[in-house]
Write an enzyme that holds these catalytic residues in place. Structure first.
Site, PDB file in Angstrom:
ATOM      1  N   SER A  84       0.843  -1.200   0.000  1.00 20.99           N
ATOM      2  CA  SER A  84       0.000   0.000   0.000  1.00 20.99           C
ATOM      3  C   SER A  84       0.878   1.251   0.000  1.00 20.99           C
ATOM      4  O   SER A  84       1.688   1.438  -0.910  1.00 20.99           O
ATOM      5  CB  SER A  84      -0.964  -0.054   1.181  1.00 20.99           C
ATOM      6  OG  SER A  84      -2.062   0.801   0.994  1.00 20.99           O
ATOM      7  N   HIS A 234      -7.388  -6.111   0.168  1.00 23.08           N
ATOM      8  CA  HIS A 234      -6.222  -5.225   0.184  1.00 23.08           C
ATOM      9  C   HIS A 234      -5.160  -5.717   1.157  1.00 23.08           C
ATOM     10  O   HIS A 234      -3.969  -5.544   0.922  1.00 23.08           O
ATOM     11  CB  HIS A 234      -6.685  -3.813   0.555  1.00 23.08           C
ATOM     12  CG  HIS A 234      -5.588  -2.794   0.564  1.00 23.08           C
ATOM     13  ND1 HIS A 234      -4.793  -2.563  -0.544  1.00 23.08           N
ATOM     14  CD2 HIS A 234      -5.159  -1.939   1.534  1.00 23.08           C
ATOM     15  CE1 HIS A 234      -3.921  -1.606  -0.247  1.00 23.08           C
ATOM     16  NE2 HIS A 234      -4.122  -1.218   1.004  1.00 23.08           N
TER      17      HIS A 234
END
Length: 255
Positions: A84, A234
């Protein structure tokens, strides 16, 4: 800048970078596994974990921090893995200091601008009054009013630290992260492509890396491959750690 870090194992260096609101502990389990074959460095990025609270949270600044960290620890070249926000730091670093990167691994992020998506998290964190907070349970009760997902609350609560003299503090520099949040949404700096080997890993159920991102990834990282982890969102390293570990091991073992 001296970034807080842990090191495990021995061998070629592998540096692991966490995401927004994260700490090096998020990758502890996988790092222990990789440490059987590599010297793994888990790093707290600036304004996160136990690294210094400083002004600014841009990708060029964080890439410079990583450059300084490697020089301070006599690391001339390393494999770099980032998730991320940490993945964008890894991309920025590879594009800015390509000679210091052996192989690049980017987990569930693309080199593009993202729309804001953390309003509820910021609202929840600011709702916790550290001056009157009496327990972690009380903090979780406040977070629960904004964040229904138990796992997200537990992730955020890793940032809550009890002071020796009593009371609590956030390990992260929340005011600067909030102020500079727009910079976290930005892509890496425009520069020459990184010509080294790169692996982009995305979660099948995540929208962070879309098919339309692949062209830009290949423009900036022409030797990249993209792999999708099934049944993962994610948080790929939390949803499918064994699958992620296997993909990384296979990539690093390639000649």
């Amino acid at each position: 800048m001296e970034l807080n870090h842990k090191s495990l194992g021995q061998g070629e260096p592998l540096i692991v970078l966490h995401g927004l609101f994260g700490t090096l502990d998020n990758w502890q389990t996988l790092a222990k596994s990789w440490s059987e074959h590599y010297l793994v460095y888990l790093v707290d990025l600036r304004n996160h974990g136990r690294s210094p609270h400083v002004d600014g949270l841009s990708y060029p600044a964080m890439a410079q921090d990583l450059h300084d960290f490697m020089e301070q620890n006599w690391i001339h070249k390393a494999h770099i893995l980032g998730h991320s926000m940490g993945g964008k730091v890894a991309m920025e670093f590879a594009l800015s200091y390509p000679d210091m990167v052996d192989k690049l691994i980017v987990v569930d992020i693309a080199p593009r601008t993202y729309v804001p998506g953390h309003d509820e998290i910021f609202a929840a964190l600011f709702a916790v009054d550290l001056n009157t907070l009496e327990s972690r349970q009380a903090a979780e009760a406040i977070l629960e009013q904004y964040i229904p997902e138990w796992g997200v609350r537990q992730f955020l609560l890793k940032n809550l630290s009890r002071l020796k003299e009593g009371g609590f503090e956030w390990k992260m520099n929340l005011p600067v992260i909030y102020r500079d949040y727009a910079q976290i949404l930005e892509p890496p700096s425009e520069t020459e492509p990184f010509e080294g080997p790169a692996l982009f890993i995305r979660g099948e159920q995540s929208r962070y890396v879309r098919n339309e991102d692949i062209l830009r990834i290949q423009e900036l990282f022409p030797r990249s491959t993209i792999q999708t982890v099934p049944n993962a969102g994610h948080w790929v390293h939390a949803d499918q750690p064994e699958v992620l570990k296997g993909m990384v091991n296979e990539f690093l073992n390639q000649g």
